[in-house]
Scaffold this motif. Structure first.
Motif, PDB file in Angstrom:
ATOM      1  N   GLY A   1       2.633   9.052  -0.235  1.00 30.15           N
ATOM      2  CA  GLY A   1       4.520   8.678  -1.000  1.00 30.15           C
ATOM      3  C   GLY A   1       4.544   6.696  -1.249  1.00 30.15           C
ATOM      4  N   GLU A   2       5.316   6.890  -2.277  1.00 25.61           N
ATOM      5  CA  GLU A   2       5.271   5.585  -2.516  1.00 25.61           C
ATOM      6  C   GLU A   2       6.083   5.065  -2.028  1.00 25.61           C
ATOM      7  OE1 GLU A   2       5.900   1.941  -3.500  1.00 25.61           O
ATOM      8  OE2 GLU A   2       3.928   2.920  -5.310  1.00 25.61           O
ATOM      9  N   ALA A   3       6.409   4.371  -1.040  1.00 23.51           N
ATOM     10  CA  ALA A   3       7.840   3.766  -0.456  1.00 23.51           C
ATOM     11  C   ALA A   3       8.712   1.955  -0.644  1.00 23.51           C
ATOM     12  CB  ALA A   3       6.628   3.113   1.255  1.00 23.51           C
ATOM     13  N   TYR A   4       7.217   2.225  -2.267  1.00 20.18           N
ATOM     14  CA  TYR A   4       8.130   0.055  -2.525  1.00 20.18           C
ATOM     15  C   TYR A   4       8.333   0.653  -4.518  1.00 20.18           C
ATOM     16  CZ  TYR A   4       5.985  -1.308   1.536  1.00 20.18           C
ATOM     17  OH  TYR A   4       5.347  -0.598   2.960  1.00 20.18           O
TER      18      TYR A   4
ATOM     19  N   TYR B   1       0.845  -1.434   0.326  1.00 16.56           N
ATOM     20  CA  TYR B   1       0.496  -0.170   0.371  1.00 16.56           C
ATOM     21  C   TYR B   1       0.679   1.874  -0.380  1.00 16.56           C
ATOM     22  CZ  TYR B   1       0.886  -1.056   4.674  1.00 16.56           C
ATOM     23  OH  TYR B   1       1.920  -0.929   5.926  1.00 16.56           O
ATOM     24  N   PRO B   2       0.257   2.418  -0.618  1.00 13.40           N
ATOM     25  CA  PRO B   2       1.068   3.615  -0.624  1.00 13.40           C
ATOM     26  C   PRO B   2       1.421   3.833   1.680  1.00 13.40           C
ATOM     27  CG  PRO B   2      -1.202   3.874  -1.852  1.00 13.40           C
ATOM     28  CD  PRO B   2      -0.946   2.638  -0.871  1.00 13.40           C
ATOM     29  N   TRP B   3       1.742   4.287   1.746  1.00  8.72           N
ATOM     30  CA  TRP B   3       2.671   5.470   2.544  1.00  8.72           C
ATOM     31  C   TRP B   3       2.127   6.560   2.709  1.00  8.72           C
ATOM     32  CZ3 TRP B   3       7.749   3.682   5.173  1.00  8.72           C
ATOM     33  CH2 TRP B   3       8.136   2.769   4.817  1.00  8.72           C
ATOM     34  N   ARG B   4       0.906   6.864   3.557  1.00 13.26           N
ATOM     35  CA  ARG B   4       0.400   8.380   3.878  1.00 13.26           C
ATOM     36  C   ARG B   4       0.971   8.971   5.444  1.00 13.26           C
ATOM     37  NH1 ARG B   4      -3.463   4.922   2.160  1.00 13.26           N
ATOM     38  NH2 ARG B   4      -4.860   5.510  -0.343  1.00 13.26           N
ATOM     39  N   ALA B   5       0.443   9.693   5.292  1.00 11.86           N
ATOM     40  CA  ALA B   5       0.644  10.439   5.987  1.00 11.86           C
ATOM     41  C   ALA B   5       0.238  12.090   6.267  1.00 11.86           C
ATOM     42  CB  ALA B   5       2.056  11.027   6.271  1.00 11.86           C
ATOM     43  N   SER B   6      -0.847  12.440   7.569  1.00  7.85           N
ATOM     44  CA  SER B   6      -1.866  13.105   7.856  1.00  7.85           C
ATOM     45  C   SER B   6      -0.797  14.677   8.122  1.00  7.85           C
ATOM     46  CB  SER B   6      -3.031  13.484   8.116  1.00  7.85           C
ATOM     47  OG  SER B   6      -3.755  12.419   7.847  1.00  7.85           O
ATOM     48  N   THR B   7      -1.291  15.993   7.764  1.00  6.75           N
ATOM     49  CA  THR B   7      -0.789  16.691   7.884  1.00  6.75           C
ATOM     50  C   THR B   7      -0.818  17.696   9.368  1.00  6.75           C
ATOM     51  OG1 THR B   7      -2.243  18.358   6.868  1.00  6.75           O
ATOM     52  CG2 THR B   7      -0.710  18.290   6.184  1.00  6.75           C
ATOM     53  N   PRO B   8      -0.294  18.122  10.094  1.00  4.78           N
ATOM     54  CA  PRO B   8      -1.109  18.665  11.399  1.00  4.78           C
ATOM     55  C   PRO B   8      -2.060  19.455  11.760  1.00  4.78           C
ATOM     56  CG  PRO B   8       1.173  18.905  12.024  1.00  4.78           C
ATOM     57  CD  PRO B   8       0.726  18.317  10.384  1.00  4.78           C
ATOM     58  N   ASP B   9      -2.480  18.665  12.309  1.00  4.57           N
ATOM     59  CA  ASP B   9      -4.040  19.339  12.365  1.00  4.57           C
ATOM     60  C   ASP B   9      -4.248  20.853  13.315  1.00  4.57           C
ATOM     61  OD1 ASP B   9      -6.702  20.261  11.598  1.00  4.57           O
ATOM     62  OD2 ASP B   9      -7.512  18.366  13.631  1.00  4.57           O
ATOM     63  N   ILE B  10      -3.066  21.785  13.497  1.00  4.64           N
ATOM     64  CA  ILE B  10      -3.123  22.837  13.821  1.00  4.64           C
ATOM     65  C   ILE B  10      -4.636  23.794  14.152  1.00  4.64           C
ATOM     66  CG2 ILE B  10      -0.745  22.903  13.537  1.00  4.64           C
ATOM     67  CD1 ILE B  10      -0.911  25.067  11.886  1.00  4.64           C
ATOM     68  N   PHE B  11      -4.924  24.038  12.506  1.00 10.68           N
ATOM     69  CA  PHE B  11      -5.668  25.070  12.474  1.00 10.68           C
ATOM     70  C   PHE B  11      -7.760  24.732  13.053  1.00 10.68           C
ATOM     71  CE2 PHE B  11      -3.435  26.555   8.941  1.00 10.68           C
ATOM     72  CZ  PHE B  11      -2.972  27.403   9.069  1.00 10.68           C
ATOM     73  N   GLY B  12      -7.677  23.087  13.154  1.00 16.33           N
ATOM     74  CA  GLY B  12      -8.799  22.476  13.835  1.00 16.33           C
ATOM     75  C   GLY B  12      -8.621  22.445  15.488  1.00 16.33           C
ATOM     76  N   ARG B  13      -7.159  23.102  15.736  1.00 17.82           N
ATOM     77  CA  ARG B  13      -7.046  23.322  17.659  1.00 17.82           C
ATOM     78  C   ARG B  13      -7.596  24.544  17.522  1.00 17.82           C
ATOM     79  NH1 ARG B  13      -1.030  20.341  17.558  1.00 17.82           N
ATOM     80  NH2 ARG B  13      -1.963  18.416  17.560  1.00 17.82           N
TER      81      ARG B  13
ATOM     82  N   ALA C   1      -7.535  -2.774   1.909  1.00 15.06           N
ATOM     83  CA  ALA C   1      -8.120  -1.430   3.237  1.00 15.06           C
ATOM     84  C   ALA C   1      -7.097  -0.852   3.020  1.00 15.06           C
ATOM     85  CB  ALA C   1      -8.071  -2.551   4.233  1.00 15.06           C
ATOM     86  N   THR C   2      -6.135  -0.794   3.245  1.00 11.14           N
ATOM     87  CA  THR C   2      -4.767   0.315   3.558  1.00 11.14           C
ATOM     88  C   THR C   2      -5.039   1.247   2.676  1.00 11.14           C
ATOM     89  OG1 THR C   2      -3.850  -1.231   4.986  1.00 11.14           O
ATOM     90  CG2 THR C   2      -2.759   1.024   4.768  1.00 11.14           C
ATOM     91  N   ALA C   3      -4.477   0.701   0.978  1.00 11.05           N
ATOM     92  CA  ALA C   3      -4.586   1.290   0.159  1.00 11.05           C
ATOM     93  C   ALA C   3      -6.063   1.998  -0.585  1.00 11.05           C
ATOM     94  CB  ALA C   3      -3.628  -0.110  -0.927  1.00 11.05           C
ATOM     95  N   ARG C   4      -6.643   1.355  -0.057  1.00 13.34           N
ATOM     96  CA  ARG C   4      -7.963   1.919  -0.295  1.00 13.34           C
ATOM     97  C   ARG C   4      -8.185   1.719  -1.772  1.00 13.34           C
ATOM     98  NH1 ARG C   4      -7.211   7.810   2.057  1.00 13.34           N
ATOM     99  NH2 ARG C   4      -6.396   6.977   3.765  1.00 13.34           N
ATOM    100  N   ASN C   5      -7.462   0.369  -2.399  1.00 16.78           N
ATOM    101  CA  ASN C   5      -8.678   0.026  -3.215  1.00 16.78           C
ATOM    102  C   ASN C   5      -9.387  -1.450  -3.832  1.00 16.78           C
ATOM    103  OD1 ASN C   5      -6.742  -2.150  -2.239  1.00 16.78           O
ATOM    104  ND2 ASN C   5      -5.159  -1.874  -4.849  1.00 16.78           N
ATOM    105  N   ASP C   6      -9.185  -1.855  -4.484  1.00 21.52           N
ATOM    106  CA  ASP C   6     -10.606  -2.525  -4.404  1.00 21.52           C
ATOM    107  C   ASP C   6      -9.840  -4.208  -4.593  1.00 21.52           C
ATOM    108  OD1 ASP C   6     -12.454  -4.593  -5.950  1.00 21.52           O
ATOM    109  OD2 ASP C   6     -13.281  -3.087  -7.501  1.00 21.52           O
ATOM    110  N   ALA C   7     -10.798  -4.582  -3.660  1.00 21.05           N
ATOM    111  CA  ALA C   7     -10.273  -6.040  -3.482  1.00 21.05           C
ATOM    112  C   ALA C   7     -10.417  -6.946  -4.150  1.00 21.05           C
ATOM    113  CB  ALA C   7      -9.995  -6.538  -2.152  1.00 21.05           C
ATOM    114  N   LEU C   8     -11.475  -7.052  -4.775  1.00 16.86           N
ATOM    115  CA  LEU C   8     -11.778  -8.095  -5.641  1.00 16.86           C
ATOM    116  C   LEU C   8     -11.547  -7.503  -6.930  1.00 16.86           C
ATOM    117  CD1 LEU C   8     -15.613  -8.150  -5.179  1.00 16.86           C
ATOM    118  CD2 LEU C   8     -14.053  -9.452  -4.409  1.00 16.86           C
TER     119      LEU C   8
END
Length: 306
Positions: A175-178, A150-162, A200-207
């Protein structure tokens, strides 16, 4: 192997794959514990994840567990995970890790070695990976099967939501780690492992991935997930993945290898809760694989075990 007859009167062979337990499903418990619980719950065998547990790194020790618990080894998972590379399990040379995985598989009688695609920074291993896996598959009867990631994902800090009255959506960086990529069907290999937590982590169609892998699919890592950034490995049925549908397709088409439960129980409060999750996972797999046979009326035909 069993036989069934469909509504048109056509008789066909139906091979039900063995259902195994990955030793990673009991982490941080030991490899020996995995063999013990697999035996008590009624699994057909074990997949050994070569890990920091010294026993997992020694085929002779694994054979002691095979004998003690009467649990065959269905597959070996090569130590290609990120943290196992950092721990230098079986050294730092990726090809040596795979060769040792093959030696372990041959020693304990396993038919499949599960391999992750290389990380981008593993040069020149990553560039040689496709040809190297092809060569390994030609050198012995052990199947080297490449697993979807799966792609590696990171969320930006939610500073505004605080801040009060300021709501901003979270942003994600992917990002593509592989290399060549997290989806092995884009490159093409002789054998595949389908992991339903990773879809699931890749959010792609398993079937759709199941269809792309086709008859080259030789091994299933059965788990579930909800599409979060992290690899969840939930008990099947507790997420959004089509676990039931994939198992039903396997039951109709057959599988050269095994269905292996690779779920996470590390948050279990005690052994009882962990084992209940593993029992529920086994029941889910067995019921789904058996449901297809019940679609057609049975007929008195020879039945043999395989």
């Amino acid at each position: 192997m069993t036989f069934r007859t469909d509504s048109t009167g056509t008789t066909e062979q139906v091979t039900t794959p063995k259902v195994g337990l990955s030793t990673s499903s009991v982490y941080p418990e030991s490899t020996r514990y995995a063999f013990d619980v697999a035996n008590r719950l009624g699994y057909d065998g074990v997949e050994v994840m070569v890990s920091i547990d010294p026993a997992s790194q020694h085929p002779d020790k694994i054979l002691e567990y095979v004998d003690a618990y009467q649990m065959p080894v269905l597959s070996i998972h090569a130590p290609t995970l990120f943290w196992l590379n950092l721990k230098r399990v079986w050294g730092s040379d990726p090809w040596e890790k795979l060769k040792k995985s093959r030696e372990a598989a041959e020693r304990v009688g396993a038919k499949v070695v599960v391999v992750h695609p290389p990380f981008r920074w593993q040069q020149p291993y990553a560039e040689e990976f496709a040809e190297g896996i092809k060569r390994l598959n030609q050198e012995s009867e052990v199947r080297f099967a490449v697993e979807n990631m799966y792609p590696w994902r990171a969320s930006t800090p939610d500073i505004f939501g605080r801040l009060p009255r300021i709501k901003m959506p979270r942003m994600e960086r992917e990002g593509e780690a592989y290399f060549p990529g997290w989806d092995p069907t884009e490159t093409g290999f002789e054998h595949y492992v389908l992991d339903l937590s990773h879809t699931a982590t890749a959010r792609n169609d398993a079937l759709a991935m199941y269809d792309r892998m086709g008859d080259k699919l030789v091994h299933l890592h059965l788990a579930d997930g909800t599409g979060q950034n992290k690899d969840e490995h939930l008990v099947p049925g507790r997420g959004s993945q089509p676990c039931q549908e994939v198992l039903e397709r396997i039951a109709r088409r057959g599988l050269a290898g095994a269905v292996v439960l690779e779920v996470s129980t590390r948050r279990a409060e005690n052994d009882l809760q962990r084992e209940e999750d593993l029992r529920e996972s086994l029941v889910f797999a067995r019921r789904a694989l058996a449901s297809v046979r019940e679609e057609a009326e049975p007929r008195a035909l020879p039945v043999s075990d395989s």
